[in-house]
Scaffold this active site. Structure first.
Site, PDB file in Angstrom:
ATOM      1  N   HIS A   1       8.203 -11.353 -60.926  1.00  0.00           N
ATOM      2  CA  HIS A   1       7.494 -12.008 -59.881  1.00  0.00           C
ATOM      3  C   HIS A   1       8.329 -13.820 -60.513  1.00  0.00           C
ATOM      4  CE1 HIS A   1       6.902  -9.387 -57.303  1.00  0.00           C
ATOM      5  NE2 HIS A   1       6.160  -8.317 -58.161  1.00  0.00           N
TER       6      HIS A   1
ATOM      7  N   SER B   1       8.953  -4.146 -57.270  1.00  0.00           N
ATOM      8  CA  SER B   1       8.034  -5.044 -55.770  1.00  0.00           C
ATOM      9  C   SER B   1       8.316  -5.122 -55.430  1.00  0.00           C
ATOM     10  CB  SER B   1       7.077  -5.243 -57.032  1.00  0.00           C
ATOM     11  OG  SER B   1       5.978  -6.140 -56.536  1.00  0.00           O
TER      12      SER B   1
ATOM     13  N   HIS C   1      10.826 -12.440 -51.613  1.00  0.00           N
ATOM     14  CA  HIS C   1      11.402 -11.988 -52.814  1.00  0.00           C
ATOM     15  C   HIS C   1      11.704  -9.820 -53.470  1.00  0.00           C
ATOM     16  CE1 HIS C   1       8.208 -12.687 -55.626  1.00  0.00           C
ATOM     17  NE2 HIS C   1       8.429 -12.176 -56.297  1.00  0.00           N
TER      18      HIS C   1
END
Length: 643
Positions: A82, A151, A173
């Protein structure tokens, strides 16, 4: 199931939207030509399994709400943990299946591929393959080792129904991470999308065909180049955080089973690493170490190939649950167990070596034989009592000398006798000196056979058995004293004599025991001089000893004298006369004990007499011997006798 680190969690809560890269545009021909030399890496996997329970309500996705926002209008970014600056590729699309939400993406960042090559050269786990049927691929092996899961970053599930038609993107994303919050989100990396889809048995053939047909149209070369500007320090920090996820390998196995991924794959869920070969690392870096370092780290050429050939089949043939048979033991515990086993083995070997006794000779040695009998005639003191041979040609009795056996042959050999037990080389009869008591008449409580062992510093104390005997003796004496207290001997009653002035009195006067007020005299009363006297030796009084009623001689009545004037001195052999000096009042004694007659005479009037000035009297009260003092004396004597 432990929660993963914050770095690997998906941002599902509503927040300010992160800046999304611009939609893909035309790619320059130079950039496309530079990427044509390296094949892109595809990946596929579930970002959510609908039927599997979650740890948080924010992780649940409603298939109906998600399906309303699919298909995606365009590719969304693919990054690492992330991190926006770690942009490594693009997510080609999300496909809604019966089992879950399936993701297809591609990695195209050239800087990221270079980093993967350097990491794989130094990682032993990345170079260890669980299945040798797959060709070696350092890039895919390192991706499965470092970032095995996916994720999804999306808005909160409660905001999905009303987010359709808005300007905010629903899915921001997809991140490559070490451990996701949703279970079953394992990723499969490969060079072909069809090969990746064939590893998921949870997908039906129709779903596999729809995914391959729908997301194979955009060519990776037509996508813009990702901007991978993340520093190695940040990526290393994320990797360190992932190393502290509890039971990470076990959770990774669970995710592989939930996603229903079949072998063979490059996934490292059940692989144990081997020591890294530093020579390959140096060759990948292009540098050379000093000669000393090369000697220390380079294995012998004769054993290098043999060792690697032995280790690789072992790692390849290791079952999937091989690590379940291993337990972690602290180093201190392991060393303790090892030392205990070594001590046990040493004692066992010594017992096998010296445990079997050696056969002793048939005849014992001369030192242990019984001495010959003494001569029938007396021998001069100080000489051996050997037999006397008057004949010159007579041969004496000679005993052959037999050497002593080794120590292991006679484990029960008698100990050598002390010097004071020998007389002329022959054991003498035992002698123990006569014990002289510390004081005459001391009772002997210690046995001659008792022997106290050696005492060490701080252990100078009496034997427990001797102390118990002393305590038993004290208890018996206390019992005798208590028995004597229950039946006390009669004590003589005190005979009272007044402390009078040396004035002549015409008549003798007796002074028996005073009333109870004698011990607490009031103002104006006359005190008394108290002394314990023998009633049979006292002069000037009537013998008054306690005894049963009606036995012996008649007793004189007990009288009480009230002094109001002159006091008369007692006279030897005097009777109870002379009432002119004091009024004598006769009364019956209480408790059945009386001195004198049993009859009570009426009181007589007292003539008033002139009062004399009050005289000061002294009281001497002798106390009885205290039992406590006697016990203390006995106890002190016992302690003195024991020391």
């Amino acid at each position: 199931m432990s929660s993963p680190s914050p770095s690997s969690s998906s941002s599902d809560h509503p927040s300010s939207p992160a800046p999304v890269p611009a939609p893909p545009g035309p790619v320059p021909e130079a950039a496309a030509a530079s990427r044509a030399s390296r094949a892109p890496v595809y990946l596929g996997g579930f970002v959510d399994v609908f039927s599997y329970p979650k740890d948080s309500r924010a992780l649940y996705l409603n298939p109906a709400d998600v399906g309303a926002h699919l298909p995606l209008p365009g590719p969304i970014p693919l990054n690492v943990e992330h991190l926006q600056e770690a942009h490594v590729g693009w997510t080609l699309g999300l496909h809604l299946t019966r089992y879950g939400l399936f993701c297809v993406a591609v990695i195209t960042a050239e800087e990221f591929f270079t980093l993967l090559d350097r990491l794989c050269a130094a990682s032993s786990v990345a170079r260890t393959r669980a299945d040798h049927h797959l060709p070696p691929n350092p890039t895919l092996e390192m991706l499965h080792t470092w970032l095995p899961e996916l994720s999804l970053s999306s808005i909160h599930p409660d905001a999905l129904p009303g987010a359709k038609g808005g300007d905010t993107p629903i899915f921001q994303h997809v991140a490559l991470c070490a451990m996701g919050q949703r279970r079953g989100t394992v990723a499969v990396y490969g060079e072909s999308l069809d090969w990746i889809l064939s590893k998921f048995t949870s997908l039906s053939p129709e779903e596999r065909g729809a995914i391959a047909e729908g997301y194979a149209s955009p060519a990776p070369e037509s996508l813009p180049e990702p901007h991978f500007t993340c520093s190695n320090e940040i990526l290393m920090a994320k990797a360190i955080d992932a190393g502290f996820i509890k039971n990470r390998l076990e959770i990774l196995k669970t995710d592989k089973g939930v996603a229903e991924v079949k072998a063979p794959t490059y996934l490292k869920a059940s692989v144990q690493g081997l020591p890294a070969n530093l020579d390959e690392v140096d060759s990948a870096r292009g540098g050379e170490d000093p000669p000393t370092a090369a000697i220390a780290t380079t294995p012998h050429p004769a054993t290098d190939a043999t060792t690697m050939n032995q280790q690789q089949p072992f790692a390849a043939q290791a079952p999937a649950g091989g690590c379940e048979d291993l337990i972690s033991v602290p180093r201190s515990t392991f060393m303790t167990m090892l030392q205990t086993n070594l001590d046990t083995m040493r004692q066992t070997s010594l017992g096998q070596r010296f445990g079997q006794p050696i056969d002793a000779p048939a005849a014992p040695p001369a030192q242990l034989r019984v001495p010959p009998p003494a001569a029938p005639f007396p021998v001069h003191p100080g000489y051996y009592p050997a037999p006397y041979h008057p004949q010159v040609d007579a041969q004496a009795q000679y005993l052959p000398y037999v050497p002593l056996p080794p120590p292991g042959a006679m484990p029960f050999a008698p100990p050598p006798l002390p010097d004071f037990y020998k007389y002329g080389g022959i054991p003498a009869p035992g002698y123990s000196p006569v014990a002289h008591p510390a004081r005459p008449g001391k009772r002997k409580r210690d046995c001659d056979e008792e022997f106290e062992g050696p005492l060490f510093p701080g252990e100078i104390h009496k034997d427990v058995q001797s102390l118990s005997k002393s305590i038993a003796a004290l208890q018996s004496e206390l019992k005798d004293i208590k028995n004597s207290q229950q039946f006390p001997q009669p004590l003589p009653q005190p005979q009272l004599q007044p402390q009078a002035q040396p004035q002549p009195q015409p008549a003798p006067q007796l002074y028996p025991a005073p009333p109870q007020a004698f011990y607490h005299p009031a103002a104006g009363d006359q005190g008394y001089y108290v002394r314990y006297l023998n009633p049979f030796q006292a002069s000037g009084g009537v013998p008054c000893a306690p005894g049963p009623q009606g036995v012996g001689e008649p007793q004189a009545p007990q009288v009480t004298v009230t002094h109001n004037g002159h006091q008369a001195a007692p006279q030897a052999g005097g009777g109870a006369t002379g009432a002119t000096a004091a009024n004598v009042e006769q009364r019956q004694p209480e408790g059945g004990e009386a001195c004198g007659a049993q009859q009570q005479q009426p009181p007589q009037p007292q003539p008033q007499q002139q009062q004399q000035p009050q005289q000061q009297a002294f009281v001497e009260a002798s106390t009885k011997p205290s039992q406590i003092s006697q016990l203390q004396k006995i106890f002190c004597e016992e302690l003195l006798n024991k020391t």
